[in-house]
Design a protein around this motif. Structure first.
Motif, PDB file in Angstrom:
ATOM      1  N   UNK A 162     -16.834  48.214   0.936  1.00  0.00           N
ATOM      2  CA  UNK A 162     -15.709  47.682   0.165  1.00  0.00           C
ATOM      3  C   UNK A 162     -14.838  46.781   1.036  1.00  0.00           C
ATOM      4  N   UNK A 163     -14.586  47.208   2.266  1.00  0.00           N
ATOM      5  CA  UNK A 163     -13.783  46.403   3.192  1.00  0.00           C
ATOM      6  C   UNK A 163     -14.516  45.108   3.527  1.00  0.00           C
ATOM      7  N   UNK A 164     -15.815  45.209   3.812  1.00  0.00           N
ATOM      8  CA  UNK A 164     -16.607  44.020   4.135  1.00  0.00           C
ATOM      9  C   UNK A 164     -16.661  43.060   2.948  1.00  0.00           C
ATOM     10  N   UNK A 165     -16.897  43.589   1.754  1.00  0.00           N
ATOM     11  CA  UNK A 165     -16.946  42.729   0.564  1.00  0.00           C
ATOM     12  C   UNK A 165     -15.607  42.062   0.285  1.00  0.00           C
ATOM     13  N   UNK A 166     -14.505  42.796   0.457  1.00  0.00           N
ATOM     14  CA  UNK A 166     -13.185  42.197   0.266  1.00  0.00           C
ATOM     15  C   UNK A 166     -12.946  41.064   1.262  1.00  0.00           C
ATOM     16  N   UNK A 167     -13.352  41.284   2.512  1.00  0.00           N
ATOM     17  CA  UNK A 167     -13.204  40.251   3.537  1.00  0.00           C
ATOM     18  C   UNK A 167     -14.045  39.031   3.191  1.00  0.00           C
ATOM     19  N   UNK A 168     -15.265  39.255   2.762  1.00  0.00           N
ATOM     20  CA  UNK A 168     -16.150  38.152   2.402  1.00  0.00           C
ATOM     21  C   UNK A 168     -15.625  37.402   1.182  1.00  0.00           C
ATOM     22  N   UNK A 218     -16.238  35.474  13.329  1.00  0.00           N
ATOM     23  CA  UNK A 218     -14.901  35.741  13.856  1.00  0.00           C
ATOM     24  C   UNK A 218     -13.931  36.143  12.744  1.00  0.00           C
ATOM     25  N   UNK A 219     -13.972  35.436  11.631  1.00  0.00           N
ATOM     26  CA  UNK A 219     -13.064  35.729  10.520  1.00  0.00           C
ATOM     27  C   UNK A 219     -13.367  37.111   9.939  1.00  0.00           C
ATOM     28  N   UNK A 220     -14.638  37.420   9.713  1.00  0.00           N
ATOM     29  CA  UNK A 220     -14.994  38.724   9.153  1.00  0.00           C
ATOM     30  C   UNK A 220     -14.676  39.850  10.124  1.00  0.00           C
ATOM     31  N   UNK A 221     -14.916  39.631  11.410  1.00  0.00           N
ATOM     32  CA  UNK A 221     -14.588  40.648  12.411  1.00  0.00           C
ATOM     33  C   UNK A 221     -13.088  40.931  12.391  1.00  0.00           C
ATOM     34  N   UNK A 222     -12.289  39.889  12.297  1.00  0.00           N
ATOM     35  CA  UNK A 222     -10.847  40.087  12.241  1.00  0.00           C
ATOM     36  C   UNK A 222     -10.406  40.833  10.998  1.00  0.00           C
ATOM     37  N   UNK A 272     -25.536  29.506   1.022  1.00  0.00           N
ATOM     38  CA  UNK A 272     -25.778  30.923   0.719  1.00  0.00           C
ATOM     39  C   UNK A 272     -25.508  31.675   2.010  1.00  0.00           C
ATOM     40  N   UNK A 273     -24.700  32.720   1.917  1.00  0.00           N
ATOM     41  CA  UNK A 273     -24.355  33.507   3.092  1.00  0.00           C
ATOM     42  C   UNK A 273     -25.158  34.798   3.108  1.00  0.00           C
ATOM     43  N   UNK A 274     -25.672  35.138   4.266  1.00  0.00           N
ATOM     44  CA  UNK A 274     -26.411  36.382   4.475  1.00  0.00           C
ATOM     45  C   UNK A 274     -25.657  37.150   5.558  1.00  0.00           C
ATOM     46  N   UNK A 275     -25.016  38.237   5.169  1.00  0.00           N
ATOM     47  CA  UNK A 275     -24.181  39.016   6.074  1.00  0.00           C
ATOM     48  C   UNK A 275     -24.782  40.415   6.192  1.00  0.00           C
ATOM     49  N   UNK A 276     -25.040  40.840   7.431  1.00  0.00           N
ATOM     50  CA  UNK A 276     -25.563  42.190   7.668  1.00  0.00           C
ATOM     51  C   UNK A 276     -24.782  42.830   8.805  1.00  0.00           C
TER      52      UNK A 276
END
Length: 110
Positions: free
Chosen positions: A34-40, A76-80, A14-18
């Motif tokens: 929307x950008x964060x969700x698309x990346x995730x 790192x992946x999400x930041x990119x 389970x991922x918890x992203x804030x």
């Protein structure tokens, strides 16, 4: 690592992203969700049913993919994918089961 951790096995993580920051941007947002969700979604699609050693281990050059290594890689992946967000911090937790997790946090870009 000795068994059972040293043997190949699966997990339902389970991922918890804030994302946090002291001030909202000009759109009154912390980050574009929307950008964060698309990346995730892109990351989770890539990893679904995959061997983390083959992806995360290879990209981090780590012999063992712990939840902490996994968290740092996700950061790192999400930041990119999201790009820099001035003054923002990305917090990543990877839950291995309902009680145990590892995490990593750091700036969301510059």
């Amino acid at each position: 690592m000795p068994p059972p951790e040293g043997e190949r096995h699966s997990h339902d993580y389970r991922l918890d992203i804030r994302v946090t920051r002291a001030r909202l941007d000009e759109r009154d947002m912390v980050v574009d969700l929307d950008v964060l969700n698309d990346a995730l979604r892109g990351v989770t699609d890539r990893l679904h049913e995959a061997d983390l050693d083959e992806i995360v281990g290879r990209e981090t050059t780590k012999d063992a993919v712990t939840v902490e290594v996994f968290s740092q890689w996700l950061h790192a992946v999400l930041t990119g994918a999201v790009g820099p967000v001035a003054g923002a911090t990305l917090h990543v937790r990877v839950w291995e089961d309902p009680r145990m997790y590892g995490g990593y946090e750091g700036p969301l870009g510059d």
